[in-house]
Design a protein around this motif. Structure first.
Motif, PDB file in Angstrom:
ATOM      1  N   GLY A 172       0.814  -1.195   0.000  1.00  0.00           N
ATOM      2  CA  GLY A 172       0.000   0.000   0.000  1.00  0.00           C
ATOM      3  C   GLY A 172       0.849   1.247   0.000  1.00  0.00           C
ATOM      4  O   GLY A 172       2.086   1.201   0.055  1.00  0.00           O
ATOM      5  N   ASP A 173       0.192   2.390  -0.068  1.00  0.00           N
ATOM      6  CA  ASP A 173       0.842   3.680  -0.142  1.00  0.00           C
ATOM      7  C   ASP A 173       0.846   4.317   1.247  1.00  0.00           C
ATOM      8  O   ASP A 173      -0.208   4.740   1.744  1.00  0.00           O
ATOM      9  N   TRP A 174       2.032   4.329   1.889  1.00  0.00           N
ATOM     10  CA  TRP A 174       2.187   4.893   3.220  1.00  0.00           C
ATOM     11  C   TRP A 174       1.228   4.243   4.216  1.00  0.00           C
ATOM     12  O   TRP A 174       1.278   3.049   4.414  1.00  0.00           O
ATOM     13  N   PHE A 175       0.306   5.001   4.821  1.00  0.00           N
ATOM     14  CA  PHE A 175      -0.579   4.440   5.840  1.00  0.00           C
ATOM     15  C   PHE A 175      -1.844   3.820   5.244  1.00  0.00           C
ATOM     16  O   PHE A 175      -2.698   3.332   5.976  1.00  0.00           O
ATOM     17  N   ILE A 230       7.473   4.598  14.620  1.00  0.00           N
ATOM     18  CA  ILE A 230       7.333   4.599  13.166  1.00  0.00           C
ATOM     19  C   ILE A 230       8.676   5.023  12.580  1.00  0.00           C
ATOM     20  O   ILE A 230       9.256   6.025  13.007  1.00  0.00           O
ATOM     21  N   VAL A 231       9.174   4.242  11.614  1.00  0.00           N
ATOM     22  CA  VAL A 231      10.430   4.575  10.953  1.00  0.00           C
ATOM     23  C   VAL A 231      10.211   4.611   9.444  1.00  0.00           C
ATOM     24  O   VAL A 231       9.291   3.977   8.920  1.00  0.00           O
ATOM     25  N   SER A 232      11.065   5.343   8.765  1.00  0.00           N
ATOM     26  CA  SER A 232      10.992   5.365   7.310  1.00  0.00           C
ATOM     27  C   SER A 232      12.286   5.916   6.730  1.00  0.00           C
ATOM     28  O   SER A 232      12.879   6.845   7.273  1.00  0.00           O
ATOM     29  N   ASN A 233      12.714   5.307   5.636  1.00  0.00           N
ATOM     30  CA  ASN A 233      13.749   5.873   4.781  1.00  0.00           C
ATOM     31  C   ASN A 233      13.070   6.147   3.443  1.00  0.00           C
ATOM     32  O   ASN A 233      13.164   5.358   2.508  1.00  0.00           O
ATOM     33  N   PRO A 234      12.346   7.259   3.335  1.00  0.00           N
ATOM     34  CA  PRO A 234      11.507   7.494   2.167  1.00  0.00           C
ATOM     35  C   PRO A 234      12.305   8.059   0.998  1.00  0.00           C
ATOM     36  O   PRO A 234      13.464   8.465   1.163  1.00  0.00           O
ATOM     37  N   PRO A 235      11.707   8.132  -0.176  1.00  0.00           N
ATOM     38  CA  PRO A 235      12.355   8.847  -1.286  1.00  0.00           C
ATOM     39  C   PRO A 235      12.494  10.321  -0.907  1.00  0.00           C
ATOM     40  O   PRO A 235      11.517  10.949  -0.513  1.00  0.00           O
ATOM     41  N   LEU A 265      10.316  16.713  -0.467  1.00  0.00           N
ATOM     42  CA  LEU A 265       9.660  16.652   0.844  1.00  0.00           C
ATOM     43  C   LEU A 265       8.288  15.990   0.815  1.00  0.00           C
ATOM     44  O   LEU A 265       7.634  15.892   1.860  1.00  0.00           O
ATOM     45  N   ALA A 266       7.833  15.556  -0.344  1.00  0.00           N
ATOM     46  CA  ALA A 266       6.476  15.014  -0.451  1.00  0.00           C
ATOM     47  C   ALA A 266       6.212  13.874   0.530  1.00  0.00           C
ATOM     48  O   ALA A 266       5.179  13.874   1.221  1.00  0.00           O
ATOM     49  N   PRO A 267       7.096  12.882   0.663  1.00  0.00           N
ATOM     50  CA  PRO A 267       6.827  11.803   1.627  1.00  0.00           C
ATOM     51  C   PRO A 267       6.752  12.294   3.075  1.00  0.00           C
ATOM     52  O   PRO A 267       5.954  11.788   3.870  1.00  0.00           O
ATOM     53  N   TYR A 268       7.591  13.270   3.423  1.00  0.00           N
ATOM     54  CA  TYR A 268       7.605  13.766   4.797  1.00  0.00           C
ATOM     55  C   TYR A 268       6.301  14.494   5.138  1.00  0.00           C
ATOM     56  O   TYR A 268       5.868  14.484   6.291  1.00  0.00           O
ATOM     57  N   ARG A 269       5.695  15.125   4.158  1.00  0.00           N
ATOM     58  CA  ARG A 269       4.417  15.786   4.410  1.00  0.00           C
ATOM     59  C   ARG A 269       3.343  14.761   4.771  1.00  0.00           C
ATOM     60  O   ARG A 269       2.517  14.994   5.658  1.00  0.00           O
ATOM     61  N   VAL A 270       3.354  13.623   4.086  1.00  0.00           N
ATOM     62  CA  VAL A 270       2.398  12.559   4.411  1.00  0.00           C
ATOM     63  C   VAL A 270       2.684  11.987   5.792  1.00  0.00           C
ATOM     64  O   VAL A 270       1.780  11.819   6.622  1.00  0.00           O
ATOM     65  N   ILE A 271       3.940  11.698   6.060  1.00  0.00           N
ATOM     66  CA  ILE A 271       4.307  11.065   7.338  1.00  0.00           C
ATOM     67  C   ILE A 271       3.993  11.984   8.510  1.00  0.00           C
ATOM     68  O   ILE A 271       3.387  11.567   9.508  1.00  0.00           O
ATOM     69  N   THR A 272       4.399  13.249   8.422  1.00  0.00           N
ATOM     70  CA  THR A 272       4.172  14.153   9.546  1.00  0.00           C
ATOM     71  C   THR A 272       2.691  14.439   9.767  1.00  0.00           C
ATOM     72  O   THR A 272       2.256  14.651  10.897  1.00  0.00           O
ATOM     73  N   ALA A 273       1.905  14.421   8.696  1.00  0.00           N
ATOM     74  CA  ALA A 273       0.477  14.708   8.831  1.00  0.00           C
ATOM     75  C   ALA A 273      -0.291  13.556   9.459  1.00  0.00           C
ATOM     76  O   ALA A 273      -1.303  13.772  10.140  1.00  0.00           O
ATOM     77  N   GLN A 274       0.176  12.314   9.264  1.00  0.00           N
ATOM     78  CA  GLN A 274      -0.622  11.160   9.672  1.00  0.00           C
ATOM     79  C   GLN A 274      -0.006  10.323  10.785  1.00  0.00           C
ATOM     80  O   GLN A 274      -0.701   9.496  11.390  1.00  0.00           O
ATOM     81  N   ALA A 275       1.275  10.492  11.072  1.00  0.00           N
ATOM     82  CA  ALA A 275       1.956   9.580  11.996  1.00  0.00           C
ATOM     83  C   ALA A 275       1.342   9.585  13.391  1.00  0.00           C
ATOM     84  O   ALA A 275       1.201   8.519  14.019  1.00  0.00           O
ATOM     85  N   ALA A 276       0.956  10.746  13.912  1.00  0.00           N
ATOM     86  CA  ALA A 276       0.426  10.814  15.278  1.00  0.00           C
ATOM     87  C   ALA A 276      -0.816   9.958  15.448  1.00  0.00           C
ATOM     88  O   ALA A 276      -1.072   9.423  16.537  1.00  0.00           O
ATOM     89  N   HIS A 277      -1.593   9.826  14.380  1.00  0.00           N
ATOM     90  CA  HIS A 277      -2.810   9.016  14.410  1.00  0.00           C
ATOM     91  C   HIS A 277      -2.499   7.546  14.695  1.00  0.00           C
ATOM     92  O   HIS A 277      -3.357   6.810  15.197  1.00  0.00           O
ATOM     93  N   TRP A 278      -1.257   7.133  14.382  1.00  0.00           N
ATOM     94  CA  TRP A 278      -0.884   5.718  14.494  1.00  0.00           C
ATOM     95  C   TRP A 278       0.082   5.445  15.638  1.00  0.00           C
ATOM     96  O   TRP A 278       0.533   4.314  15.796  1.00  0.00           O
TER      97      TRP A 278
END
Length: 327
Positions: A172-175, A230-235, A265-278
């Protein structure tokens, strides 16, 4: 009829070819690829320098060295790369694990509590969660990737290192492949209580080998709930810069794992916006970054309400990981 070349003369001849083409690691590359083609270890290669090589074997060596001459990396030609003391199989959909990413594993081992639960976004070979699970035997993890081919390799690597029963793989795509967690789950407490503070300050566990086990198919219910880390080595490379990378990266690493959008920074915008929910209360996010992205990624975490946001440097003194605390 020409005499068959000896092993030593064969690899040295290819060393000289690579050297003339400007390959800085010409000798090492020639040794590794000759040994791989002939099925010899580094020690065997040294001890059998004077053994003759028949035509078929010499052709196998030539095939691999010619691939190297196109810019393909030695690890990709061999199909394996070492990371955190473990060997990881590669395929066309996975990045090669790189030494600088080991800092992310070190910090993850410091941040993950006893019995903790990890989420890895964009797992590729699975090297990050597998290295963590191999060193923390009471932990479990979920790893997500958009590529089914990458997940096949991650599954094989998990089974190889005996952590398959503790690693769930999701396409899947991120979360997007995860179920919504319950509204509230209390902070995780291991044997020594909840681990808090800067994850860099907690020492990583010693490396060890886990228990044999395979990766099974899991139901969606198995992914519901929250994570301790939560960890990630994103593009994270900007789209324009991708085209200027060395051929070894640009032409052979998967573009999906390199291109972070127009500003990287596109992946970081997704991660920072949604990570707290998880994340459980007190949980951490650790992300690898490009060495010039520390301030920008930190700002995204701060805007999203995270605390204790800090940039951590690798052994080369370059900004490499941003950590953020969910209170």
């Amino acid at each position: 009829m020409s005499q068959a070349p000896h092993i030593g003369a064969l690899w040295r001849g290819w060393r000289d070819v690579l050297g003339r083409l400007g390959f800085e690691s010409a000798a090492l590359d020639a040794k590794l690829l000759t040994g791989h083609a002939l099925g010899l270890s580094a020690l065997d290669l040294a001890l059998r320098e004077n053994d003759p090589v028949d035509g078929h074997a010499a052709a196998r060596v030539a095939e691999l060295l010619q691939r190297r001459m196109t810019g393909e990396s030695v690890a990709r030609i061999i199909g394996e790369r070492e990371f955190y003391g473990l060997g990881f199989t590669l395929n066309a959909a996975t990045l090669e694990p790189r030494p600088e990413t080991e800092l992310l594993v070190d910090m993850a081992l410091g941040a993950l509590p006893a019995g903790g639960r990890l989420l890895d976004l964009g797992t590729g070979t699975g090297c990050i969660p597998i290295a963590v699970l191999a060193n923390q035997p009471d932990a479990s993890a979920v790893a997500v990737d958009l590529s089914a081919l990458a997940l096949e390799t991650a599954q094989a690597n998990a089974e190889r290192h005996g952590v398959g029963e503790r690693l769930e793989l999701r396409q899947g795509d991120w979360f997007g492949s995860l179920e919504d967690p319950p509204p509230s789950i209390p902070p995780h407490k291991g044997e020594g209580g909840e681990r808090a503070g800067n994850p860099q300050l907690a020492p990583p566990s010693p490396r060890w080998g886990g228990t044999e086990g395979g990766v099974e198919s899991h139901t969606p219910e198995a992914v519901s709930g929250l994570f301790d880390l939560i960890v990630s080595n994103p593009p994270y490379i900007t789209s324009a810069v991708v085209e200027t990378l060395a051929p070894e990266v640009r032409d052979f690493d998967p573009r999906l794992a390199l291109d972070g959008g127009p500003d990287g920074l596109a992946p970081y915008r997704v991660i920072t916006a949604q990570a707290a929910h998880w994340l459980r209360p007190g949980g951490w996010v650790l992300v690898e970054i490009g060495h010039e992205q520390g301030a920008d990624v930190s700002a995204l975490f701060l805007e999203a309400g995270f605390e204790d946001v800090a940039v951590h440097r690798d052994l080369n003194g370059l900004d490499r990981v941003v950590g953020a605390h969910h209170l």
